[in-house]
Write a protein that holds these residues in place. Structure first.
Motif, PDB file in Angstrom:
ATOM      1  N   GLY A   1       4.422  10.477  -6.052  1.00  0.00           N
ATOM      2  CA  GLY A   1       5.666  10.783  -6.755  1.00  0.00           C
ATOM      3  C   GLY A   1       5.429  11.152  -8.202  1.00  0.00           C
ATOM      4  N   ALA A   2       4.499  10.442  -8.876  1.00  0.00           N
ATOM      5  CA  ALA A   2       4.191  10.744 -10.276  1.00  0.00           C
ATOM      6  C   ALA A   2       3.610  12.145 -10.407  1.00  0.00           C
ATOM      7  CB  ALA A   2       3.221   9.709 -10.834  1.00  0.00           C
TER       8      ALA A   2
ATOM      9  N   VAL B   1       5.898  18.578  -2.554  1.00  0.00           N
ATOM     10  CA  VAL B   1       5.901  17.789  -1.320  1.00  0.00           C
ATOM     11  C   VAL B   1       4.479  17.486  -0.853  1.00  0.00           C
ATOM     12  CG1 VAL B   1       6.649  17.699   1.082  1.00  0.00           C
ATOM     13  CG2 VAL B   1       8.136  18.722  -0.646  1.00  0.00           C
ATOM     14  N   MET B   2       3.576  18.472  -0.899  1.00  0.00           N
ATOM     15  CA  MET B   2       2.207  18.220  -0.453  1.00  0.00           C
ATOM     16  C   MET B   2       1.492  17.236  -1.373  1.00  0.00           C
ATOM     17  SD  MET B   2      -0.025  18.650   1.871  1.00  0.00           S
ATOM     18  CE  MET B   2       0.231  20.103   2.885  1.00  0.00           C
ATOM     19  N   LEU B   3       1.769  17.313  -2.675  1.00  0.00           N
ATOM     20  CA  LEU B   3       1.173  16.343  -3.601  1.00  0.00           C
ATOM     21  C   LEU B   3       1.612  14.922  -3.265  1.00  0.00           C
ATOM     22  CD1 LEU B   3       1.286  18.018  -7.140  1.00  0.00           C
ATOM     23  CD2 LEU B   3      -0.715  17.446  -5.774  1.00  0.00           C
ATOM     24  N   MET B   4       2.841  14.768  -2.780  1.00  0.00           N
ATOM     25  CA  MET B   4       3.337  13.455  -2.394  1.00  0.00           C
ATOM     26  C   MET B   4       2.738  13.008  -1.055  1.00  0.00           C
ATOM     27  SD  MET B   4       7.343  13.404  -3.485  1.00  0.00           S
ATOM     28  CE  MET B   4       7.837  13.398  -5.210  1.00  0.00           C
ATOM     29  N   ARG B   5       2.366  13.955  -0.211  1.00  0.00           N
ATOM     30  CA  ARG B   5       1.799  13.610   1.103  1.00  0.00           C
ATOM     31  C   ARG B   5       0.327  13.243   1.026  1.00  0.00           C
ATOM     32  NH1 ARG B   5       2.197  17.821   5.534  1.00  0.00           N
ATOM     33  NH2 ARG B   5       1.385  16.044   6.716  1.00  0.00           N
TER      34      ARG B   5
ATOM     35  N   ALA C   1       0.827  -1.214   0.000  1.00  0.00           N
ATOM     36  CA  ALA C   1       0.000   0.000   0.000  1.00  0.00           C
ATOM     37  C   ALA C   1       0.858   1.259   0.000  1.00  0.00           C
ATOM     38  CB  ALA C   1      -0.938  -0.003   1.193  1.00  0.00           C
ATOM     39  N   SER C   2       1.929   1.262   0.785  1.00  0.00           N
ATOM     40  CA  SER C   2       2.775   2.453   0.861  1.00  0.00           C
ATOM     41  C   SER C   2       3.453   2.741  -0.477  1.00  0.00           C
ATOM     42  CB  SER C   2       3.829   2.292   1.955  1.00  0.00           C
ATOM     43  OG  SER C   2       4.670   1.186   1.687  1.00  0.00           O
ATOM     44  N   TYR C   3       3.806   1.675  -1.221  1.00  0.00           N
ATOM     45  CA  TYR C   3       4.429   1.860  -2.524  1.00  0.00           C
ATOM     46  C   TYR C   3       3.432   2.401  -3.541  1.00  0.00           C
ATOM     47  CZ  TYR C   3       8.338  -0.830  -0.652  1.00  0.00           C
ATOM     48  OH  TYR C   3       9.386  -1.257   0.107  1.00  0.00           O
ATOM     49  N   VAL C   4       2.173   1.962  -3.419  1.00  0.00           N
ATOM     50  CA  VAL C   4       1.125   2.489  -4.301  1.00  0.00           C
ATOM     51  C   VAL C   4       0.958   3.982  -4.075  1.00  0.00           C
ATOM     52  CG1 VAL C   4      -1.335   2.406  -4.844  1.00  0.00           C
ATOM     53  CG2 VAL C   4      -0.088   0.291  -4.442  1.00  0.00           C
ATOM     54  N   LYS C   5       0.889   4.380  -2.812  1.00  0.00           N
ATOM     55  CA  LYS C   5       0.745   5.799  -2.484  1.00  0.00           C
ATOM     56  C   LYS C   5       1.974   6.593  -2.934  1.00  0.00           C
ATOM     57  CE  LYS C   5      -2.138   4.709   1.530  1.00  0.00           C
ATOM     58  NZ  LYS C   5      -2.225   4.680   3.005  1.00  0.00           N
ATOM     59  N   MET C   6       3.150   5.994  -2.758  1.00  0.00           N
ATOM     60  CA  MET C   6       4.373   6.664  -3.189  1.00  0.00           C
ATOM     61  C   MET C   6       4.365   6.863  -4.696  1.00  0.00           C
ATOM     62  SD  MET C   6       8.330   5.363  -2.869  1.00  0.00           S
ATOM     63  CE  MET C   6       8.031   4.015  -4.022  1.00  0.00           C
TER      64      MET C   6
END
Length: 430
Positions: free
Chosen positions: A184-185, A372-376, A175-180
């Motif tokens: 990130g994209a 950064v906020m888009l990644m959070r 799940a964390s990789y999906v969110k990353m």
């Protein structure tokens, strides 16, 4: 307002009618799809390459435990002298020779194992080989002390921790990789858009300033209208190009995969070969569906507008302050640095701890918050944090536009001298 619309239209048409723009709009997806197919082809060639490894096992206890795999074959050279075995493997151009010497203790054997090869093998291959030999020597040592290996194997407990949120919904370990990936994209795409089309705004200003067209235009419109018109016109052209890239690239990728027969069955076969649990795949799909996709899309659009206007105003001011692209180098590093810092903070801090102090602070700083906020956001961010971040960002946008307009108003009529940071600061007072 009428002048602003005319400038936006002029900038938009000037961009989309440019031959380079048209060529790159349709050529870029072709290049990207070609690179994807080339990487896929080279990866398949690399995976299909057969590795033949000779084994010179003086102990006669390791070779039998080395199992052949799909693309890895082990041949026994233990009946030959070591030098003869090395020459034979070298002449036949095998992948390498594994030498396992005799020794009084397992520790002595382990410390003198060697691998001979023309080129250094990959770290993954060596790690796998070391693990196999370690298992053999460990089992032998346990047997020598009277330990029953079958009893140990039967006593081993396989643990598979299932993930659930506090609402009782099952989640994937990935799940964390999906969110990353999604965060990130979004952040990386925004950074590339700012760099590409911000530079386009800057080059447009420099070109008109160099051709002295700016002197005619500025007699009819206000400098701030001209600057905003260039930013908006270029951004609309960029959005048009991005939409064409997505549509044309998707059609092209689908067509190429259909022609070359790359189907989902091959992916399923690869997953089966790697023993991927179908239940885990389903959980992974559920994780994607449970992402706040609407929030991510809305946040991307809002931060895109704020971030692009912030940086494009800076690019426009730089373009007005110099006479050529060569002169922009002294100003570009301070502009690119926050973008790169946002990407690094995102990948190294947000992924590790999305609600940590570092990630939180940089999601408030206007020069890094769009990334950064888009990644959070995929990790879940309180609405009030987003509002504070957006408030600071758009307040900074208005401030930077005002400052950039001051520099722009003076700089577009300045020629023949490279401005310093001190002079730019003076221009703000005019």
């Amino acid at each position: 307002m009428r002048n602003l619309k005319l400038i936006i239209k002029r900038e938009y048409l000037a961009r989309v009618r440019n031959k380079t723009f048209v060529v790159m709009t349709f050529l870029s997806p072709v290049i990207m799809v070609g690179m994807i197919m080339l990487i896929a082809y080279l990866t398949s060639l690399n995976n299909d390459e057969e590795k033949i490894i000779g084994v010179h096992d003086v102990t006669n206890m390791v070779f039998d435990e080395l199992q052949d795999k799909k693309n890895t074959v082990y041949l026994n050279f233990s009946d030959l002298e070591l030098t003869t075995a090395i020459d034979s493997v070298d002449k036949k151009e095998y992948y390498g020779l594994l030498y396992i010497p005799a020794g009084k203790t397992d520790e002595e054997i382990a410390s003198h194992i060697e691998f001979f090869a023309q080129e250094a093998p990959s770290n993954f291959f060596l790690s796998d080989l070391e693990q196999k030999i370690s298992n053999v020597l460990t089992d032998r040592k346990l047997e020598s002390t009277g330990v029953n290996l079958a009893t140990i194997d039967n006593a081993k407990a396989k643990v598979n921790i299932k993930m659930e949120n506090f609402s009782g919904e099952a989640t994937s370990k990935m799940a964390s990789y999906v969110k990353m990936f999604f965060g990130g994209a979004a952040g990386y795409l925004l950074m590339m858009f700012i760099i590409i089309y911000g530079n386009m705004v800057m080059r447009s200003v420099i070109e008109e300033k160099t051709n002295r067209i700016i002197e005619i235009i500025i007699s009819s419109v206000k400098p701030i209208q001209l600057m905003l018109g260039k930013i908006l016109g270029t951004s609309f052209a960029g959005i048009t190009q991005f939409v064409i890239w997505i549509i044309f690239g998707s059609i092209l990728l689908f067509s190429v995969t259909a022609i070359f027969g790359i189907e989902s069955t091959s992916i399923q076969g690869e997953a089966a070969a790697n023993s991927v649990n179908p239940d885990e795949i389903q959980l992974l799909v559920n994780d994607v569906l449970q992402l706040p996709l609407a929030s991510i899309i809305v946040a991307f659009l809002v931060y895109f507008i704020g971030g692009y206007f912030l940086y494009s105003s800076i690019y426009a001011a730089i373009g007005a302050a110099v006479d050529s692209e060569t002169d922009t180098q002294q100003f570009m590093f301070p502009v690119i640095l926050p973008l790169m810092l946002g990407i690094y903070v995102g990948f190294f801090s947000v992924v590790e701890n999305p609600h940590g102090i570092v990630a939180t602070i940089f999601s408030y700083i206007p020069l890094t918050s769009p990334i950064v906020m888009l990644m959070r956001i995929p990790f879940g961010v309180a609405w009030w944090e987003v509002l504070i971040s957006l408030g600071i960002l758009f307040a900074s946008v208005f401030l930077v536009i005002w400052m950039a307009a001051k520099i722009y108003r003076v700089g577009i009529l300045m020629y023949g001298k490279k401005p310093t940071y001190k002079e730019l600061f003076k221009w703000l007072k005019y």
